[in-house]
Design a protein around this motif. Sequence first.
Motif, PDB file in Angstrom:
ATOM      1  N   PRO A   1       1.044  -1.371  -0.040  1.00  0.00           N
ATOM      2  CA  PRO A   1       0.022   0.064   0.030  1.00  0.00           C
ATOM      3  C   PRO A   1       0.926   1.774  -0.642  1.00  0.00           C
ATOM      4  O   PRO A   1       2.006   1.415   0.599  1.00  0.00           O
ATOM      5  N   ILE A   2       0.568   2.375  -0.560  1.00  0.00           N
ATOM      6  CA  ILE A   2       1.293   3.595  -0.753  1.00  0.00           C
ATOM      7  C   ILE A   2       0.526   4.596   0.439  1.00  0.00           C
ATOM      8  O   ILE A   2      -0.259   4.872   0.407  1.00  0.00           O
ATOM      9  N   PRO A   3       1.644   4.555   1.279  1.00  0.00           N
ATOM     10  CA  PRO A   3       0.618   5.223   2.639  1.00  0.00           C
ATOM     11  C   PRO A   3       0.385   6.567   2.622  1.00  0.00           C
ATOM     12  O   PRO A   3      -1.099   7.332   3.256  1.00  0.00           O
ATOM     13  N   ASP A   4       0.521   7.288   1.640  1.00  0.00           N
ATOM     14  CA  ASP A   4       0.778   8.966   1.524  1.00  0.00           C
ATOM     15  C   ASP A   4       0.219   9.145  -0.461  1.00  0.00           C
ATOM     16  O   ASP A   4       1.496   9.428  -0.970  1.00  0.00           O
ATOM     17  N   ALA A   5      -0.704   8.638  -0.996  1.00  0.00           N
ATOM     18  CA  ALA A   5      -1.093   8.976  -2.246  1.00  0.00           C
ATOM     19  C   ALA A   5      -0.538  10.378  -3.040  1.00  0.00           C
ATOM     20  O   ALA A   5       0.378  10.486  -3.782  1.00  0.00           O
ATOM     21  N   GLY A   6      -0.381  11.253  -2.510  1.00  0.00           N
ATOM     22  CA  GLY A   6      -0.511  13.007  -2.486  1.00  0.00           C
ATOM     23  C   GLY A   6       0.982  12.841  -2.668  1.00  0.00           C
ATOM     24  O   GLY A   6       1.557  13.691  -3.638  1.00  0.00           O
ATOM     25  N   ALA A   7       2.331  12.562  -1.263  1.00  0.00           N
ATOM     26  CA  ALA A   7       3.145  13.051  -1.740  1.00  0.00           C
ATOM     27  C   ALA A   7       3.661  12.319  -2.630  1.00  0.00           C
ATOM     28  O   ALA A   7       4.553  12.023  -3.010  1.00  0.00           O
ATOM     29  N   PHE A   8       3.052  10.368  -2.662  1.00  0.00           N
ATOM     30  CA  PHE A   8       3.541   9.915  -4.032  1.00  0.00           C
ATOM     31  C   PHE A   8       3.461  11.011  -5.217  1.00  0.00           C
ATOM     32  O   PHE A   8       4.876  10.545  -6.480  1.00  0.00           O
ATOM     33  N   ARG A   9       2.891  10.691  -5.555  1.00  0.00           N
ATOM     34  CA  ARG A   9       2.053  11.531  -7.119  1.00  0.00           C
ATOM     35  C   ARG A   9       3.063  13.109  -7.176  1.00  0.00           C
ATOM     36  O   ARG A   9       3.543  13.299  -8.185  1.00  0.00           O
ATOM     37  N   SER A  10       3.523  13.543  -5.866  1.00  0.00           N
ATOM     38  CA  SER A  10       4.125  14.740  -6.130  1.00  0.00           C
ATOM     39  C   SER A  10       5.075  14.972  -6.511  1.00  0.00           C
ATOM     40  O   SER A  10       6.428  15.325  -6.662  1.00  0.00           O
ATOM     41  N   ASP A  11       5.894  13.381  -5.840  1.00  0.00           N
ATOM     42  CA  ASP A  11       7.569  12.951  -6.108  1.00  0.00           C
ATOM     43  C   ASP A  11       7.529  11.503  -6.334  1.00  0.00           C
ATOM     44  O   ASP A  11       8.229  11.142  -5.255  1.00  0.00           O
ATOM     45  N   ALA A  12       6.918  11.046  -7.577  1.00  0.00           N
ATOM     46  CA  ALA A  12       7.372   9.152  -7.500  1.00  0.00           C
ATOM     47  C   ALA A  12       8.744   8.577  -8.277  1.00  0.00           C
ATOM     48  O   ALA A  12       9.230   8.090  -7.542  1.00  0.00           O
ATOM     49  N   ARG A  13       9.390   9.591  -8.096  1.00  0.00           N
ATOM     50  CA  ARG A  13      10.916   9.718  -8.366  1.00  0.00           C
ATOM     51  C   ARG A  13      11.748   8.917  -7.597  1.00  0.00           C
ATOM     52  O   ARG A  13      12.380   8.403  -7.619  1.00  0.00           O
ATOM     53  N   ARG A  14      11.599   9.447  -6.517  1.00  0.00           N
ATOM     54  CA  ARG A  14      12.786   9.233  -5.287  1.00  0.00           C
ATOM     55  C   ARG A  14      11.475   8.087  -4.799  1.00  0.00           C
ATOM     56  O   ARG A  14      12.632   7.909  -3.800  1.00  0.00           O
ATOM     57  N   TRP A  15      10.979   7.738  -4.965  1.00  0.00           N
ATOM     58  CA  TRP A  15      10.065   6.123  -3.916  1.00  0.00           C
ATOM     59  C   TRP A  15      10.914   5.431  -4.808  1.00  0.00           C
ATOM     60  O   TRP A  15      10.856   5.177  -6.000  1.00  0.00           O
ATOM     61  N   ARG A  16      11.111   4.120  -4.418  1.00  0.00           N
ATOM     62  CA  ARG A  16      11.631   2.665  -4.390  1.00  0.00           C
ATOM     63  C   ARG A  16      10.831   1.655  -3.757  1.00  0.00           C
ATOM     64  O   ARG A  16      10.720   1.946  -2.681  1.00  0.00           O
ATOM     65  N   ILE A  17      11.244   0.976  -4.404  1.00  0.00           N
ATOM     66  CA  ILE A  17      10.633  -0.173  -4.108  1.00  0.00           C
ATOM     67  C   ILE A  17      12.486  -1.855  -3.484  1.00  0.00           C
ATOM     68  O   ILE A  17      13.179  -0.717  -4.002  1.00  0.00           O
TER      69      ILE A  17
END
Length: 136
Positions: A101-117
């Motif tokens: 699950p993505i805990p904060d969809a807004g934060a993810f959409r605003s800076d998705a490039r910095r999120w990793r698996i």
Amino acid sequence: MGARATLEAPAGEAVRVLVFDIAPGERVEQIALIDARGARHLAESYTASTHATGSGGAGGGIVLGVQAGSSTGVKPYIGLNVPILDGSAAVRSRRVSARVPIPDAGAFRSDARRWRIEVVYTDVTGARRSLSFPVR
């Protein structure tokens, strides 16, 4: 071993992760989504499976048959089918899929490039290793 991550529909709610070609003796320990601040969000569910490719129909066995021709008549025969590197055997690979699950969809959409698996696993020697890659 390889892995990929894709957004699950509707976008922004979860990431679907697939880890594939897991070698015998390797074990996936943990799958996590790492946010832009470095916080870890663990997968909520894991599913292990075995995936087969190839025809898989060419196993060894006994073959019974009949040859017939207008001048030779009918000739029954018996044979042994032994596959030797004919490429028709099924190739099996182990897989693990997970939903994170993505805990904060807004934060993810605003800076998705910095999120990793990150996939943490134990290799055949018992050493703990990890794969890290972006969500696509």
